[in-house]
Scaffold this motif. Sequence first.
Motif, PDB file in Angstrom:
ATOM      1  N   VAL A  82      46.025  39.645  42.948  1.00  0.00           N
ATOM      2  CA  VAL A  82      44.677  40.003  42.510  1.00  0.00           C
ATOM      3  C   VAL A  82      44.482  40.051  40.996  1.00  0.00           C
ATOM      4  O   VAL A  82      43.426  39.675  40.496  1.00  0.00           O
ATOM      5  N   VAL A  83      45.470  40.516  40.269  1.00  0.00           N
ATOM      6  CA  VAL A  83      45.304  40.711  38.829  1.00  0.00           C
ATOM      7  C   VAL A  83      45.014  39.396  38.099  1.00  0.00           C
ATOM      8  O   VAL A  83      44.092  39.344  37.265  1.00  0.00           O
ATOM      9  N   PRO A  84      45.735  38.305  38.366  1.00  0.00           N
ATOM     10  CA  PRO A  84      45.414  37.055  37.660  1.00  0.00           C
ATOM     11  C   PRO A  84      43.995  36.544  37.943  1.00  0.00           C
ATOM     12  O   PRO A  84      43.354  35.971  37.059  1.00  0.00           O
ATOM     13  N   ILE A  85      43.503  36.780  39.146  1.00  0.00           N
ATOM     14  CA  ILE A  85      42.148  36.339  39.495  1.00  0.00           C
ATOM     15  C   ILE A  85      41.115  37.144  38.712  1.00  0.00           C
ATOM     16  O   ILE A  85      40.144  36.587  38.183  1.00  0.00           O
ATOM     17  N   ILE A  86      41.325  38.443  38.629  1.00  0.00           N
ATOM     18  CA  ILE A  86      40.403  39.297  37.866  1.00  0.00           C
ATOM     19  C   ILE A  86      40.417  38.887  36.392  1.00  0.00           C
ATOM     20  O   ILE A  86      39.356  38.728  35.772  1.00  0.00           O
ATOM     21  N   ALA A  87      41.611  38.727  35.845  1.00  0.00           N
ATOM     22  CA  ALA A  87      41.724  38.331  34.437  1.00  0.00           C
ATOM     23  C   ALA A  87      41.067  36.974  34.186  1.00  0.00           C
ATOM     24  O   ALA A  87      40.355  36.792  33.186  1.00  0.00           O
ATOM     25  N   ALA A  88      41.268  36.027  35.083  1.00  0.00           N
ATOM     26  CA  ALA A  88      40.679  34.697  34.925  1.00  0.00           C
ATOM     27  C   ALA A  88      39.158  34.751  35.021  1.00  0.00           C
ATOM     28  O   ALA A  88      38.462  34.051  34.268  1.00  0.00           O
ATOM     29  N   ALA A  89      38.664  35.579  35.909  1.00  0.00           N
ATOM     30  CA  ALA A  89      37.208  35.720  36.038  1.00  0.00           C
ATOM     31  C   ALA A  89      36.612  36.260  34.746  1.00  0.00           C
ATOM     32  O   ALA A  89      35.598  35.755  34.253  1.00  0.00           O
ATOM     33  N   ARG A  90      37.224  37.275  34.192  1.00  0.00           N
ATOM     34  CA  ARG A  90      36.719  37.841  32.938  1.00  0.00           C
ATOM     35  C   ARG A  90      36.850  36.839  31.784  1.00  0.00           C
ATOM     36  O   ARG A  90      35.932  36.709  30.976  1.00  0.00           O
ATOM     37  N   LYS A  91      37.950  36.110  31.736  1.00  0.00           N
ATOM     38  CA  LYS A  91      38.142  35.113  30.679  1.00  0.00           C
ATOM     39  C   LYS A  91      37.098  34.001  30.780  1.00  0.00           C
ATOM     40  O   LYS A  91      36.653  33.460  29.762  1.00  0.00           O
ATOM     41  N   ALA A  92      36.673  33.703  32.009  1.00  0.00           N
ATOM     42  CA  ALA A  92      35.664  32.668  32.239  1.00  0.00           C
ATOM     43  C   ALA A  92      34.250  33.167  31.954  1.00  0.00           C
ATOM     44  O   ALA A  92      33.293  32.400  32.056  1.00  0.00           O
ATOM     45  N   GLY A  93      34.122  34.434  31.628  1.00  0.00           N
ATOM     46  CA  GLY A  93      32.808  34.969  31.288  1.00  0.00           C
ATOM     47  C   GLY A  93      32.067  35.640  32.416  1.00  0.00           C
ATOM     48  O   GLY A  93      30.885  35.963  32.279  1.00  0.00           O
ATOM     49  N   VAL A  94      32.730  35.848  33.533  1.00  0.00           N
ATOM     50  CA  VAL A  94      32.089  36.542  34.659  1.00  0.00           C
ATOM     51  C   VAL A  94      31.821  37.981  34.244  1.00  0.00           C
ATOM     52  O   VAL A  94      32.735  38.693  33.822  1.00  0.00           O
ATOM     53  N   THR A  95      30.565  38.404  34.379  1.00  0.00           N
ATOM     54  CA  THR A  95      30.184  39.748  33.929  1.00  0.00           C
ATOM     55  C   THR A  95      29.759  40.674  35.062  1.00  0.00           C
ATOM     56  O   THR A  95      29.488  41.845  34.810  1.00  0.00           O
ATOM     57  N   VAL A  96      29.688  40.162  36.290  1.00  0.00           N
ATOM     58  CA  VAL A  96      29.314  41.033  37.409  1.00  0.00           C
ATOM     59  C   VAL A  96      30.394  42.082  37.628  1.00  0.00           C
ATOM     60  O   VAL A  96      31.573  41.846  37.306  1.00  0.00           O
ATOM     61  N   PRO A  97      30.027  43.234  38.147  1.00  0.00           N
ATOM     62  CA  PRO A  97      31.042  44.258  38.422  1.00  0.00           C
ATOM     63  C   PRO A  97      32.084  43.758  39.418  1.00  0.00           C
ATOM     64  O   PRO A  97      31.758  43.078  40.390  1.00  0.00           O
ATOM     65  N   ILE A  98      33.331  44.113  39.173  1.00  0.00           N
ATOM     66  CA  ILE A  98      34.438  43.765  40.058  1.00  0.00           C
ATOM     67  C   ILE A  98      35.081  45.051  40.538  1.00  0.00           C
ATOM     68  O   ILE A  98      35.390  45.945  39.758  1.00  0.00           O
ATOM     69  N   SER A  99      35.297  45.127  41.853  1.00  0.00           N
ATOM     70  CA  SER A  99      35.946  46.275  42.473  1.00  0.00           C
ATOM     71  C   SER A  99      37.303  45.842  42.999  1.00  0.00           C
ATOM     72  O   SER A  99      37.413  44.808  43.649  1.00  0.00           O
ATOM     73  N   ILE A 100      38.326  46.635  42.735  1.00  0.00           N
ATOM     74  CA  ILE A 100      39.645  46.366  43.299  1.00  0.00           C
ATOM     75  C   ILE A 100      39.797  47.181  44.581  1.00  0.00           C
ATOM     76  O   ILE A 100      39.610  48.390  44.582  1.00  0.00           O
ATOM     77  N   ASP A 101      40.084  46.495  45.662  1.00  0.00           N
ATOM     78  CA  ASP A 101      40.241  47.118  46.975  1.00  0.00           C
ATOM     79  C   ASP A 101      41.729  47.308  47.228  1.00  0.00           C
ATOM     80  O   ASP A 101      42.426  46.364  47.583  1.00  0.00           O
ATOM     81  N   THR A 102      42.209  48.528  47.001  1.00  0.00           N
ATOM     82  CA  THR A 102      43.634  48.823  47.152  1.00  0.00           C
ATOM     83  C   THR A 102      43.824  50.295  47.448  1.00  0.00           C
ATOM     84  O   THR A 102      42.950  51.103  47.153  1.00  0.00           O
ATOM     85  N   PHE A 103      44.958  50.624  48.038  1.00  0.00           N
ATOM     86  CA  PHE A 103      45.292  52.042  48.195  1.00  0.00           C
ATOM     87  C   PHE A 103      46.442  52.432  47.267  1.00  0.00           C
ATOM     88  O   PHE A 103      46.951  53.540  47.350  1.00  0.00           O
ATOM     89  N   ARG A 104      46.812  51.530  46.372  1.00  0.00           N
ATOM     90  CA  ARG A 104      47.932  51.778  45.462  1.00  0.00           C
ATOM     91  C   ARG A 104      47.440  52.010  44.030  1.00  0.00           C
ATOM     92  O   ARG A 104      46.754  51.170  43.450  1.00  0.00           O
ATOM     93  N   ALA A 105      47.859  53.113  43.447  1.00  0.00           N
ATOM     94  CA  ALA A 105      47.455  53.446  42.088  1.00  0.00           C
ATOM     95  C   ALA A 105      47.951  52.410  41.086  1.00  0.00           C
ATOM     96  O   ALA A 105      47.224  52.055  40.150  1.00  0.00           O
ATOM     97  N   SER A 106      49.153  51.908  41.256  1.00  0.00           N
ATOM     98  CA  SER A 106      49.689  50.935  40.295  1.00  0.00           C
ATOM     99  C   SER A 106      48.881  49.646  40.306  1.00  0.00           C
ATOM    100  O   SER A 106      48.637  49.050  39.251  1.00  0.00           O
ATOM    101  N   VAL A 107      48.449  49.210  41.473  1.00  0.00           N
ATOM    102  CA  VAL A 107      47.623  48.003  41.576  1.00  0.00           C
ATOM    103  C   VAL A 107      46.241  48.272  40.993  1.00  0.00           C
ATOM    104  O   VAL A 107      45.689  47.439  40.265  1.00  0.00           O
ATOM    105  N   ALA A 108      45.697  49.433  41.282  1.00  0.00           N
ATOM    106  CA  ALA A 108      44.392  49.792  40.723  1.00  0.00           C
ATOM    107  C   ALA A 108      44.439  49.788  39.205  1.00  0.00           C
ATOM    108  O   ALA A 108      43.562  49.226  38.547  1.00  0.00           O
ATOM    109  N   ARG A 109      45.464  50.398  38.642  1.00  0.00           N
ATOM    110  CA  ARG A 109      45.596  50.452  37.177  1.00  0.00           C
ATOM    111  C   ARG A 109      45.680  49.044  36.590  1.00  0.00           C
ATOM    112  O   ARG A 109      44.987  48.710  35.627  1.00  0.00           O
ATOM    113  N   ALA A 110      46.522  48.205  37.153  1.00  0.00           N
ATOM    114  CA  ALA A 110      46.684  46.841  36.641  1.00  0.00           C
ATOM    115  C   ALA A 110      45.378  46.054  36.755  1.00  0.00           C
ATOM    116  O   ALA A 110      45.017  45.294  35.844  1.00  0.00           O
ATOM    117  N   ALA A 111      44.658  46.241  37.845  1.00  0.00           N
ATOM    118  CA  ALA A 111      43.391  45.529  38.048  1.00  0.00           C
ATOM    119  C   ALA A 111      42.329  45.993  37.058  1.00  0.00           C
ATOM    120  O   ALA A 111      41.594  45.171  36.505  1.00  0.00           O
TER     121      ALA A 111
END
Length: 101
Positions: free
Chosen positions: A13-42
């Motif tokens: 998930v993290v590379p996709i989020i980063a790529a979306a932001r780098k491409a200029g995507v400005t819509v809100p993004i929600s990370i769907d996870t139950f893990r704090a470490s994944v949430a933090r990285a996202a």
Amino acid sequence: AEVIAAEEEASRVVPIIAAARKAGVTVPISIDTFRASVARAAIEAGADMINDVSGGLLDPDMLTTAAQLEVPICLMHYRGDPSTMTSLANYPDDTVAAVAT
């Protein structure tokens, strides 16, 4: 869904989020996870909020992490665990009417 390791989840998930932001995507993004470490990285990669299907129950660090990151968190509910929750879901034919009553 099959439960996978936190590292695997983050690597998906993290590379996709980063790529979306780098491409200029400005819509809100929600990370769907139950893990704090994944949430933090996202969130650090550009996600805006956390959606935790366990309601903060599966990772004792989740609520603290959301507070530290100062991001909204949507606390969901589930039956069973992430690998069985879909099969345990039992909703009436008219869910809206059932919730409204």
